[in-house]
Design a protein around this motif. Structure first.
Motif, PDB file in Angstrom:
ATOM      1  N   PRO A 111       1.207  -1.582   0.051  1.00  0.00           N
ATOM      2  CA  PRO A 111      -0.446  -0.281  -0.056  1.00  0.00           C
ATOM      3  C   PRO A 111       0.776   0.819   0.011  1.00  0.00           C
ATOM      4  CG  PRO A 111      -0.481  -1.136   2.111  1.00  0.00           C
ATOM      5  CD  PRO A 111       0.780  -1.889   0.990  1.00  0.00           C
ATOM      6  N   GLY A 112       1.660   1.259  -0.785  1.00  0.00           N
ATOM      7  CA  GLY A 112       2.253   2.528  -1.323  1.00  0.00           C
ATOM      8  C   GLY A 112       3.598   2.352  -0.576  1.00  0.00           C
ATOM      9  N   GLY A 113       4.482   3.628  -1.080  1.00  0.00           N
ATOM     10  CA  GLY A 113       5.776   3.808  -0.848  1.00  0.00           C
ATOM     11  C   GLY A 113       5.953   3.345   0.331  1.00  0.00           C
ATOM     12  N   TYR A 150      16.337  14.252   4.717  1.00  0.00           N
ATOM     13  CA  TYR A 150      15.829  13.620   4.192  1.00  0.00           C
ATOM     14  C   TYR A 150      14.624  13.629   4.110  1.00  0.00           C
ATOM     15  CZ  TYR A 150      15.330  13.711   9.204  1.00  0.00           C
ATOM     16  OH  TYR A 150      15.353  14.879  10.619  1.00  0.00           O
ATOM     17  N   TYR A 151      13.333  12.909   3.426  1.00  0.00           N
ATOM     18  CA  TYR A 151      11.990  12.528   3.691  1.00  0.00           C
ATOM     19  C   TYR A 151      11.559  12.710   5.262  1.00  0.00           C
ATOM     20  CZ  TYR A 151       7.872  11.084   2.555  1.00  0.00           C
ATOM     21  OH  TYR A 151       6.380  11.140   2.942  1.00  0.00           O
ATOM     22  N   ALA A 152      10.561  13.773   5.412  1.00  0.00           N
ATOM     23  CA  ALA A 152      10.557  13.461   7.085  1.00  0.00           C
ATOM     24  C   ALA A 152      10.017  11.956   7.534  1.00  0.00           C
ATOM     25  CB  ALA A 152       9.647  14.430   6.580  1.00  0.00           C
ATOM     26  N   THR A 153       9.378  11.404   6.631  1.00  0.00           N
ATOM     27  CA  THR A 153       9.306  10.692   7.496  1.00  0.00           C
ATOM     28  C   THR A 153      10.523   9.538   7.618  1.00  0.00           C
ATOM     29  OG1 THR A 153       8.787   9.059   5.869  1.00  0.00           O
ATOM     30  CG2 THR A 153       6.790  10.095   6.714  1.00  0.00           C
ATOM     31  N   TYR A 154      11.275   9.231   7.272  1.00  0.00           N
ATOM     32  CA  TYR A 154      12.595   8.660   7.121  1.00  0.00           C
ATOM     33  C   TYR A 154      12.853   8.163   8.888  1.00  0.00           C
ATOM     34  CZ  TYR A 154      13.948   8.071   2.382  1.00  0.00           C
ATOM     35  OH  TYR A 154      14.040   7.826   0.969  1.00  0.00           O
ATOM     36  N   PRO A 155      13.101   8.851   9.680  1.00  0.00           N
ATOM     37  CA  PRO A 155      13.099   8.811  11.335  1.00  0.00           C
ATOM     38  C   PRO A 155      12.663   7.933  11.739  1.00  0.00           C
ATOM     39  CG  PRO A 155      14.262  10.777  10.837  1.00  0.00           C
ATOM     40  CD  PRO A 155      13.540  10.265   9.414  1.00  0.00           C
ATOM     41  N   ILE A 204      19.164   4.726   0.869  1.00  0.00           N
ATOM     42  CA  ILE A 204      18.850   6.548   0.097  1.00  0.00           C
ATOM     43  C   ILE A 204      17.829   6.370  -0.340  1.00  0.00           C
ATOM     44  CG2 ILE A 204      21.557   5.804   0.367  1.00  0.00           C
ATOM     45  CD1 ILE A 204      21.596   4.496  -3.003  1.00  0.00           C
ATOM     46  N   ASN A 205      17.467   7.424  -1.247  1.00  0.00           N
ATOM     47  CA  ASN A 205      16.973   8.171  -1.708  1.00  0.00           C
ATOM     48  C   ASN A 205      17.205   8.874  -3.559  1.00  0.00           C
ATOM     49  OD1 ASN A 205      14.306  10.901  -1.692  1.00  0.00           O
ATOM     50  ND2 ASN A 205      14.117   9.091  -2.829  1.00  0.00           N
ATOM     51  N   THR A 206      16.822   8.496  -4.178  1.00  0.00           N
ATOM     52  CA  THR A 206      17.497   9.179  -5.842  1.00  0.00           C
ATOM     53  C   THR A 206      16.448   8.769  -6.689  1.00  0.00           C
ATOM     54  OG1 THR A 206      19.568   9.458  -7.558  1.00  0.00           O
ATOM     55  CG2 THR A 206      18.615   7.481  -6.535  1.00  0.00           C
ATOM     56  N   SER A 237      16.868   0.973  -1.059  1.00  0.00           N
ATOM     57  CA  SER A 237      16.741   2.475  -2.566  1.00  0.00           C
ATOM     58  C   SER A 237      15.577   2.892  -2.589  1.00  0.00           C
ATOM     59  CB  SER A 237      17.583   1.696  -3.949  1.00  0.00           C
ATOM     60  OG  SER A 237      17.497   2.509  -4.452  1.00  0.00           O
ATOM     61  N   ASP A 238      15.273   4.071  -1.758  1.00  0.00           N
ATOM     62  CA  ASP A 238      13.867   4.493  -2.452  1.00  0.00           C
ATOM     63  C   ASP A 238      14.168   5.788  -4.101  1.00  0.00           C
ATOM     64  OD1 ASP A 238      11.723   6.735  -2.626  1.00  0.00           O
ATOM     65  OD2 ASP A 238      11.662   6.949  -0.302  1.00  0.00           O
ATOM     66  N   GLU A 239      13.270   4.625  -4.599  1.00  0.00           N
ATOM     67  CA  GLU A 239      13.525   5.203  -6.361  1.00  0.00           C
ATOM     68  C   GLU A 239      11.658   6.108  -6.541  1.00  0.00           C
ATOM     69  OE1 GLU A 239      15.317   2.842  -8.094  1.00  0.00           O
ATOM     70  OE2 GLU A 239      16.434   2.274  -6.609  1.00  0.00           O
ATOM     71  N   VAL A 240      11.196   6.573  -5.249  1.00  0.00           N
ATOM     72  CA  VAL A 240       9.818   7.054  -5.875  1.00  0.00           C
ATOM     73  C   VAL A 240       9.478   7.449  -6.974  1.00  0.00           C
ATOM     74  CG1 VAL A 240       8.658   5.915  -3.813  1.00  0.00           C
ATOM     75  CG2 VAL A 240       9.241   8.404  -3.832  1.00  0.00           C
ATOM     76  N   TYR A 241      10.610   8.416  -7.197  1.00  0.00           N
ATOM     77  CA  TYR A 241      10.695   9.630  -8.078  1.00  0.00           C
ATOM     78  C   TYR A 241      11.021   9.584  -9.622  1.00  0.00           C
ATOM     79  CZ  TYR A 241       9.363  12.431  -4.328  1.00  0.00           C
ATOM     80  OH  TYR A 241       8.564  13.276  -2.846  1.00  0.00           O
ATOM     81  N   GLY A 259       9.618   1.456  -4.431  1.00  0.00           N
ATOM     82  CA  GLY A 259       8.132   2.083  -5.698  1.00  0.00           C
ATOM     83  C   GLY A 259       7.294   2.705  -5.482  1.00  0.00           C
ATOM     84  N   SER A 260       6.672   3.575  -6.073  1.00  0.00           N
ATOM     85  CA  SER A 260       5.469   3.609  -6.273  1.00  0.00           C
ATOM     86  C   SER A 260       4.723   4.263  -6.933  1.00  0.00           C
ATOM     87  CB  SER A 260       6.079   4.406  -5.139  1.00  0.00           C
ATOM     88  OG  SER A 260       4.065   5.424  -4.629  1.00  0.00           O
ATOM     89  N   MET A 261       3.501   3.881  -7.349  1.00  0.00           N
ATOM     90  CA  MET A 261       2.742   4.622  -8.622  1.00  0.00           C
ATOM     91  C   MET A 261       2.257   6.470  -8.183  1.00  0.00           C
ATOM     92  SD  MET A 261       2.483   2.215 -11.161  1.00  0.00           S
ATOM     93  CE  MET A 261       1.127   3.321 -11.559  1.00  0.00           C
ATOM     94  N   SER A 303      -4.052   6.876  -3.549  1.00  0.00           N
ATOM     95  CA  SER A 303      -4.412   4.760  -4.299  1.00  0.00           C
ATOM     96  C   SER A 303      -3.571   3.921  -3.311  1.00  0.00           C
ATOM     97  CB  SER A 303      -3.749   4.755  -5.886  1.00  0.00           C
ATOM     98  OG  SER A 303      -5.461   5.690  -6.834  1.00  0.00           O
ATOM     99  N   ARG A 304      -2.312   4.270  -2.722  1.00  0.00           N
ATOM    100  CA  ARG A 304      -1.480   3.434  -1.898  1.00  0.00           C
ATOM    101  C   ARG A 304      -2.173   2.372  -2.553  1.00  0.00           C
ATOM    102  NH1 ARG A 304       0.043   6.690  -0.816  1.00  0.00           N
ATOM    103  NH2 ARG A 304       1.525   5.323   0.962  1.00  0.00           N
ATOM    104  N   VAL A 305      -0.394   2.786  -3.745  1.00  0.00           N
ATOM    105  CA  VAL A 305       0.101   1.546  -4.299  1.00  0.00           C
ATOM    106  C   VAL A 305       1.332   1.387  -4.839  1.00  0.00           C
ATOM    107  CG1 VAL A 305      -0.964   1.786  -6.542  1.00  0.00           C
ATOM    108  CG2 VAL A 305      -0.202  -0.370  -6.329  1.00  0.00           C
ATOM    109  N   MET A 335      10.077  16.594  -7.929  1.00  0.00           N
ATOM    110  CA  MET A 335       9.384  18.189  -7.632  1.00  0.00           C
ATOM    111  C   MET A 335       9.737  19.278  -7.209  1.00  0.00           C
ATOM    112  SD  MET A 335       5.879  16.190  -6.717  1.00  0.00           S
ATOM    113  CE  MET A 335       5.593  14.940  -7.170  1.00  0.00           C
ATOM    114  N   TYR A 336      11.307  18.742  -6.860  1.00  0.00           N
ATOM    115  CA  TYR A 336      11.049  20.694  -5.743  1.00  0.00           C
ATOM    116  C   TYR A 336      12.276  20.538  -5.819  1.00  0.00           C
ATOM    117  CZ  TYR A 336       8.957  16.814  -3.226  1.00  0.00           C
ATOM    118  OH  TYR A 336       7.550  15.542  -3.038  1.00  0.00           O
ATOM    119  N   ILE A 337      12.405  22.392  -5.998  1.00  0.00           N
ATOM    120  CA  ILE A 337      13.548  23.432  -5.544  1.00  0.00           C
ATOM    121  C   ILE A 337      14.003  23.388  -4.923  1.00  0.00           C
ATOM    122  CG2 ILE A 337      14.947  24.533  -7.348  1.00  0.00           C
ATOM    123  CD1 ILE A 337      12.796  24.832  -9.433  1.00  0.00           C
TER     124      ILE A 337
END
Ligand code: PMP
Length: 396
Positions: A99-101, A125-130, A170-172, A202-206, A232-234, A243-245, A321-323
């Motif tokens: 159900p989602g990444g 880091y992405y806020a939820t990691y710790p 990691i996340n790229t 390896s978090d590759e959701v982007y 990975g994630s949709m 949709s949480r997938v 999607m960020y700068i």
């Protein structure tokens, strides 16, 4: 009644760094027209063709318990997509649908770490990691990356912290920095993982949002397929956040245990959602490109605006999607700048401090509103920063 430390200590206590975000949301609720450049949510909704597939699947009865590991055609589809992108032989047995990444991150760490194990992650880091790492009972250890390296992690910094650790996350392309890890970076990461016998998560959701360079999955590097769990994630690739997938891709035996974990936790993902995800993947890369296109466009708009001034310094926006912007010339912390920008101009951005220590003095701008408003907000932000920097210079 006393609650478990596992749950009460999940966020580590203190401010969670989301104060500016919540303040902006309160202002919006009070009717203040705030320009929100905060969270990673598309400004379009899930494509109607995907929703029609979901509708068809639900009406045709796919509303009972679905297969816990995921329906076979979706697992095969995800495997084929990964194999096509990485060249690594991948079958449905390497895939668990989640159900989602977010839940995939949790499950992957459950698979890698026992209670009390050290789990490494990179700051910012992405806020939820710790919280994910604490949630599985691991001890999170942050490794700083540096603005002067455009936040590409250094292998030696990871190695210095790797003693006794079990995993590295990691996340790229990276949230929040917009950095895409280079081959050299990833080869360094892989070397440390092998030397210290670490699981690499390896978090590759982007992975569909690449503006510069190429996305390299570290699972494709020599020797890494057996110690890498790819998340990975949709959500981002297909604008299906609600949709949480998502999925985990990893070695077959790890996936077998992860299926067992899913049986005892989530019990899988709704069948009609999986059918919709399967349909969406069958549309191929054209649909993914269509969904990434607005961010590609806005990033170019942003580069033009940022190139025309020299107070705000962008971290090279290579993906996602960020700068990320270095605001240190204003003399303010990211948090103070974000608060003043919100109070003065009703523009909400995320302080770099929301994502750890390494991005202090920075802000993260999400490119998630229409082009005109986005460009106008960024111009205002730059002018505001220039005024602050000028005032600072004349006060000195
Ligand atoms: N990883 C990163 C880096 C993210 O930014 C997000 C969502 N913003 C996720 C994972 C989780 O995404 P989801 O659960 O929607 O797949």
């Amino acid at each position: 009644m006393q609650l478990s430390q596992r749950i009460t200590h999940l966020t580590g206590g203190g401010s969670d760094g989301w104060d500016v975000f919540y303040k902006a949301r309160r202002m919006v609720a009070e009717g203040v027209p705030v320009v929100e450049l905060t969270i990673g949510e598309h400004d379009i909704r899930t494509d109607p063709v995907i929703l029609e597939a979901m509708d068809r699947a639900a009406l045709s009865g796919h509303t009972g318990y679905a297969m816990v590991p995921g329906i076979k055609s979706l697992r095969e589809n995800v495997a084929a997509r990964i194999e096509a992108r990485t060249g690594v032989p991948t079958t449905f047995e390497n895939i668990l649908i989640t159900p989602g990444g977010q839940s995939a991150l949790f499950a992957a760490h459950m698979a890698a770490c026992d209670q009390g194990d050290t789990a490494l992650y990179l700051d910012p880091y992405y806020a939820t990691y710790p919280g994910v790492l604490r949630g599985v009972g691991a001890i999170p250890r942050a490794i700083q990356t540096r603005a002067e390296d455009a936040f590409q992690p250094r292998a030696e910094d990871i190695a210095e912290n790797a003693q006794g650790a079990k995993s590295l996350l990691i996340n790229t392309p990276n949230n929040p920095t917009g950095t895409v890890y280079s081959r050299e970076t990833l080869e360094g990461v892989a070397r440390v993982c092998e030397e210290h016998d670490l699981w690499l998560i390896s978090d590759e959701v982007y992975d569909t949002q690449i503006w510069e360079g190429e996305h390299i999955s570290p699972r494709a590097l020599p020797g890494m397929a057996e110690r890498t769990l790819v998340v990975g994630s949709m959500s981002k690739s297909h604008a299906m956040t609600g949709s949480r997938v998502g999925w985990i891709c990893g070695p077959k035996d790890a996936i077998e245990h992860l299926i067992n974990l899913a049986t005892h936790t989530t019990y899988g993902v709704a069948g009609f959602i999986q059918d919709a995800a399967d349909f969406a993947l069958n549309q191929g890369s054209a649909l993914e490109e269509k969904i990434a296109e607005p961010f590609r466009r806005r990033r170019l708009l942003a580069m033009d605006i940022l190139d025309a001034q020299n107070v705000v310094k962008p971290i090279p926006a290579q993906g996602a999607m960020y700068i990320m912007l270095d605001m240190r010339a204003t003399g303010l912390s990211g948090e103070d700048f974000a608060n003043q920008l919100l109070d003065t101009h009703k523009i909400a951005v995320m302080p770099g401090e929301s994502f750890g220590q390494a991005a202090a003095g920075h802000i993260r701008v999400a490119m998630t509103i229409d082009d005109d408003r986005f460009a106008q907000a960024l111009r205002t932000l730059c002018e505001f920063a220039a005024d602050l920097a000028n005032n600072r210079a004349s006060a000195a």
